[in-house]
Design a protein around this motif. Structure first.
Motif, PDB file in Angstrom:
ATOM      1  N   MET A   1       0.958  -1.121  -0.004  1.00  0.00           N
ATOM      2  CA  MET A   1       0.013   0.197   0.006  1.00  0.00           C
ATOM      3  C   MET A   1       0.878   1.403  -0.022  1.00  0.00           C
ATOM      4  N   GLU A   2       1.892   1.091   0.835  1.00  0.00           N
ATOM      5  CA  GLU A   2       2.977   2.377   0.830  1.00  0.00           C
ATOM      6  C   GLU A   2       3.558   2.596  -0.625  1.00  0.00           C
ATOM      7  N   GLU A   3       3.791   1.590  -1.050  1.00  0.00           N
ATOM      8  CA  GLU A   3       4.654   1.589  -2.587  1.00  0.00           C
ATOM      9  C   GLU A   3       3.700   2.274  -3.545  1.00  0.00           C
ATOM     10  N   ALA A   4       2.376   1.756  -3.520  1.00  0.00           N
ATOM     11  CA  ALA A   4       1.220   2.604  -4.426  1.00  0.00           C
ATOM     12  C   ALA A   4       0.852   3.832  -3.985  1.00  0.00           C
ATOM     13  N   GLY A   5       1.480   4.290  -2.680  1.00  0.00           N
ATOM     14  CA  GLY A   5       1.010   5.613  -2.367  1.00  0.00           C
ATOM     15  C   GLY A   5      -0.102   5.966  -1.635  1.00  0.00           C
ATOM     16  N   LEU A   6      -0.761   4.702  -1.397  1.00  0.00           N
ATOM     17  CA  LEU A   6      -1.956   4.450  -0.737  1.00  0.00           C
ATOM     18  C   LEU A   6      -2.135   4.840   0.791  1.00  0.00           C
ATOM     19  N   ASP A   7      -2.243   6.358   1.050  1.00  0.00           N
ATOM     20  CA  ASP A   7      -2.054   6.615   2.470  1.00  0.00           C
ATOM     21  C   ASP A   7      -3.382   7.139   3.044  1.00  0.00           C
ATOM     22  N   ASP A   8      -4.291   7.136   2.412  1.00  0.00           N
ATOM     23  CA  ASP A   8      -5.734   7.534   2.684  1.00  0.00           C
ATOM     24  C   ASP A   8      -6.849   6.691   2.305  1.00  0.00           C
ATOM     25  N   VAL A   9      -7.577   6.106   3.294  1.00  0.00           N
ATOM     26  CA  VAL A   9      -8.249   4.943   2.841  1.00  0.00           C
ATOM     27  C   VAL A   9      -9.645   5.219   3.464  1.00  0.00           C
ATOM     28  N   ARG A  10     -10.129   6.485   3.747  1.00  0.00           N
ATOM     29  CA  ARG A  10     -11.101   6.632   4.290  1.00  0.00           C
ATOM     30  C   ARG A  10     -12.421   6.394   3.177  1.00  0.00           C
ATOM     31  N   ASN A  11     -12.069   6.402   1.803  1.00  0.00           N
ATOM     32  CA  ASN A  11     -13.297   5.688   0.879  1.00  0.00           C
ATOM     33  C   ASN A  11     -13.231   4.449   0.618  1.00  0.00           C
ATOM     34  N   GLY A  12     -12.259   3.628   1.618  1.00  0.00           N
ATOM     35  CA  GLY A  12     -12.208   2.304   1.432  1.00  0.00           C
ATOM     36  C   GLY A  12     -10.958   1.824   1.026  1.00  0.00           C
ATOM     37  N   ILE A  13     -10.912   0.470   0.943  1.00  0.00           N
ATOM     38  CA  ILE A  13      -9.747  -0.572   0.336  1.00  0.00           C
ATOM     39  C   ILE A  13      -9.902  -0.682  -1.093  1.00  0.00           C
ATOM     40  N   PRO A  14      -8.811  -0.264  -1.918  1.00  0.00           N
ATOM     41  CA  PRO A  14      -9.019  -0.586  -3.292  1.00  0.00           C
ATOM     42  C   PRO A  14      -8.982  -1.990  -3.629  1.00  0.00           C
ATOM     43  N   LEU A  15      -9.714  -2.533  -4.787  1.00  0.00           N
ATOM     44  CA  LEU A  15     -10.039  -3.855  -5.129  1.00  0.00           C
ATOM     45  C   LEU A  15      -8.327  -4.182  -5.597  1.00  0.00           C
ATOM     46  N   ASN A  16      -7.929  -3.468  -6.369  1.00  0.00           N
ATOM     47  CA  ASN A  16      -6.572  -3.655  -6.757  1.00  0.00           C
ATOM     48  C   ASN A  16      -5.758  -2.260  -6.776  1.00  0.00           C
ATOM     49  N   LEU A  17      -4.292  -2.202  -6.242  1.00  0.00           N
ATOM     50  CA  LEU A  17      -3.667  -1.237  -5.976  1.00  0.00           C
ATOM     51  C   LEU A  17      -3.315  -0.558  -7.130  1.00  0.00           C
ATOM     52  N   TRP A  18      -3.039  -1.171  -8.331  1.00  0.00           N
ATOM     53  CA  TRP A  18      -2.749  -0.746  -9.761  1.00  0.00           C
ATOM     54  C   TRP A  18      -3.775  -1.109 -10.667  1.00  0.00           C
TER      55      TRP A  18
ATOM     56  N   MET B   1     -13.826   6.125  -6.414  1.00  0.00           N
ATOM     57  CA  MET B   1     -12.573   6.404  -6.934  1.00  0.00           C
ATOM     58  C   MET B   1     -11.697   6.915  -5.571  1.00  0.00           C
ATOM     59  N   ALA B   2     -10.417   7.479  -5.684  1.00  0.00           N
ATOM     60  CA  ALA B   2      -9.841   7.658  -4.586  1.00  0.00           C
ATOM     61  C   ALA B   2     -10.122   9.199  -4.418  1.00  0.00           C
ATOM     62  N   ASP B   3     -10.589   9.858  -5.218  1.00  0.00           N
ATOM     63  CA  ASP B   3     -10.934  11.260  -4.543  1.00  0.00           C
ATOM     64  C   ASP B   3     -12.403  11.209  -4.290  1.00  0.00           C
ATOM     65  N   GLY B   4     -13.010  10.115  -3.808  1.00  0.00           N
ATOM     66  CA  GLY B   4     -14.510   9.924  -3.447  1.00  0.00           C
ATOM     67  C   GLY B   4     -15.568  10.088  -4.316  1.00  0.00           C
ATOM     68  N   THR B   5     -15.276  10.054  -5.612  1.00  0.00           N
ATOM     69  CA  THR B   5     -16.352  10.073  -6.788  1.00  0.00           C
ATOM     70  C   THR B   5     -16.923   8.695  -6.676  1.00  0.00           C
ATOM     71  N   PRO B   6     -18.321   8.692  -6.747  1.00  0.00           N
ATOM     72  CA  PRO B   6     -18.998   7.467  -6.860  1.00  0.00           C
ATOM     73  C   PRO B   6     -18.672   6.665  -8.118  1.00  0.00           C
ATOM     74  N   SER B   7     -18.250   5.455  -7.993  1.00  0.00           N
ATOM     75  CA  SER B   7     -17.588   4.614  -9.298  1.00  0.00           C
ATOM     76  C   SER B   7     -18.352   3.183  -9.461  1.00  0.00           C
ATOM     77  N   GLY B   8     -19.508   3.158  -8.777  1.00  0.00           N
ATOM     78  CA  GLY B   8     -20.362   1.962  -9.267  1.00  0.00           C
ATOM     79  C   GLY B   8     -20.520   0.994  -8.015  1.00  0.00           C
ATOM     80  N   TYR B   9     -21.281  -0.028  -8.596  1.00  0.00           N
ATOM     81  CA  TYR B   9     -21.716  -1.136  -8.027  1.00  0.00           C
ATOM     82  C   TYR B   9     -23.521  -0.982  -7.918  1.00  0.00           C
ATOM     83  N   GLU B  10     -24.072  -2.205  -8.097  1.00  0.00           N
ATOM     84  CA  GLU B  10     -25.541  -1.892  -8.057  1.00  0.00           C
ATOM     85  C   GLU B  10     -26.115  -2.085  -6.713  1.00  0.00           C
ATOM     86  N   GLY B  11     -25.406  -2.184  -5.612  1.00  0.00           N
ATOM     87  CA  GLY B  11     -26.475  -2.395  -4.404  1.00  0.00           C
ATOM     88  C   GLY B  11     -25.437  -2.263  -3.102  1.00  0.00           C
ATOM     89  N   GLN B  12     -26.040  -2.540  -2.087  1.00  0.00           N
ATOM     90  CA  GLN B  12     -25.173  -2.461  -0.715  1.00  0.00           C
ATOM     91  C   GLN B  12     -24.357  -3.792  -0.502  1.00  0.00           C
TER      92      GLN B  12
END
Length: 130
Positions: free
Chosen positions: A1-18, A91-102
Motif C-alpha cells: 500500500m505504501e509503495e502504491a502511495g495509498l495513505d488515505d483509505v477513508r473511501n475504502g480499500i482498493p480492489l487492486n492497487l494498480w 474512486m480515490a477522490d471520493g467520486t462514486p464509481s459503481g456497484y449495483e447495491g449495498q
C-alpha cells in the motif's frame, strides 16, 4: 500500500492497487474508466481482513490508521449510499464509481473496531476454541 502511495483509505480499500491492463482481464470490464469498481475502485468491502492482517503481522500502528480512516466515513455517513447510488465503491477522490447495491460486508470493519477499541474484547472463534 505504501509503495502504491495509498495513505488515505477513508473511501475504502482498493480492489487492486494498480490498474489491470484490459488485455489481461478478457474484456469483462473493457472500456470502463479507471474508477469503475473493478478497476481501482475503493470500498469498505473486505476491509476487516486488511485491518486484522495488519494487526496479526504486528503492524498495529498501520491497523489503527486504516481503521480510524474507515470509521471516519462510516461515522459521517458518507461511505455507503444504498441500492443504485454507486456510492459503495468510489474512486480515490471520493467520486462514486459503481456497484449495483449495498455490500453488507462493508460493515464488518466495525467488528474489527469493536475488537480493538472496546474495554472488553469481543470473543473470537480462536479464543473460544482455546
Amino acid at each position: 500500500m505504501e509503495e502504491a502511495g495509498l495513505d488515505d483509505v477513508r473511501n475504502g480499500i482498493p480492489l487492486n492497487l494498480w490498474r489491470i491492463p484490459e488485455d489481461e482481464i478478457g474484456g469483462v470490464v473493457f472500456g470502463l474508466p479507471m474508477g469503475s469498481y473493478q478497476q481501482g475502485g475503493y470500498s469498505h468491502h473486505g476491509a476487516r481482513v486488511v485491518v486484522e492482517a495488519l494487526e496479526r503481522c504486528g503492524m498495529r500502528e498501520e491497523a489503527d490508521r486504516v481503521l480510524e480512516q474507515l470509521c471516519e466515513t462510516i461515522g459521517d455517513d458518507s461511505s455507503f449510499g444504498g441500492l443504485g447510488s454507486g456510492k459503495d465503491w468510489r474512486m480515490a477522490d471520493g467520486t462514486p464509481s459503481g456497484y449495483e447495491g449495498q455490500l453488507v460486508e462493508g460493515f464488518s470493519v466495525l467488528a474489527a473496531a469493536l475488537q480493538r477499541w472496546r474495554a472488553h474484547p469481543v470473543p473470537t472463534l480462536e479464543a473460544e476454541r482455546g
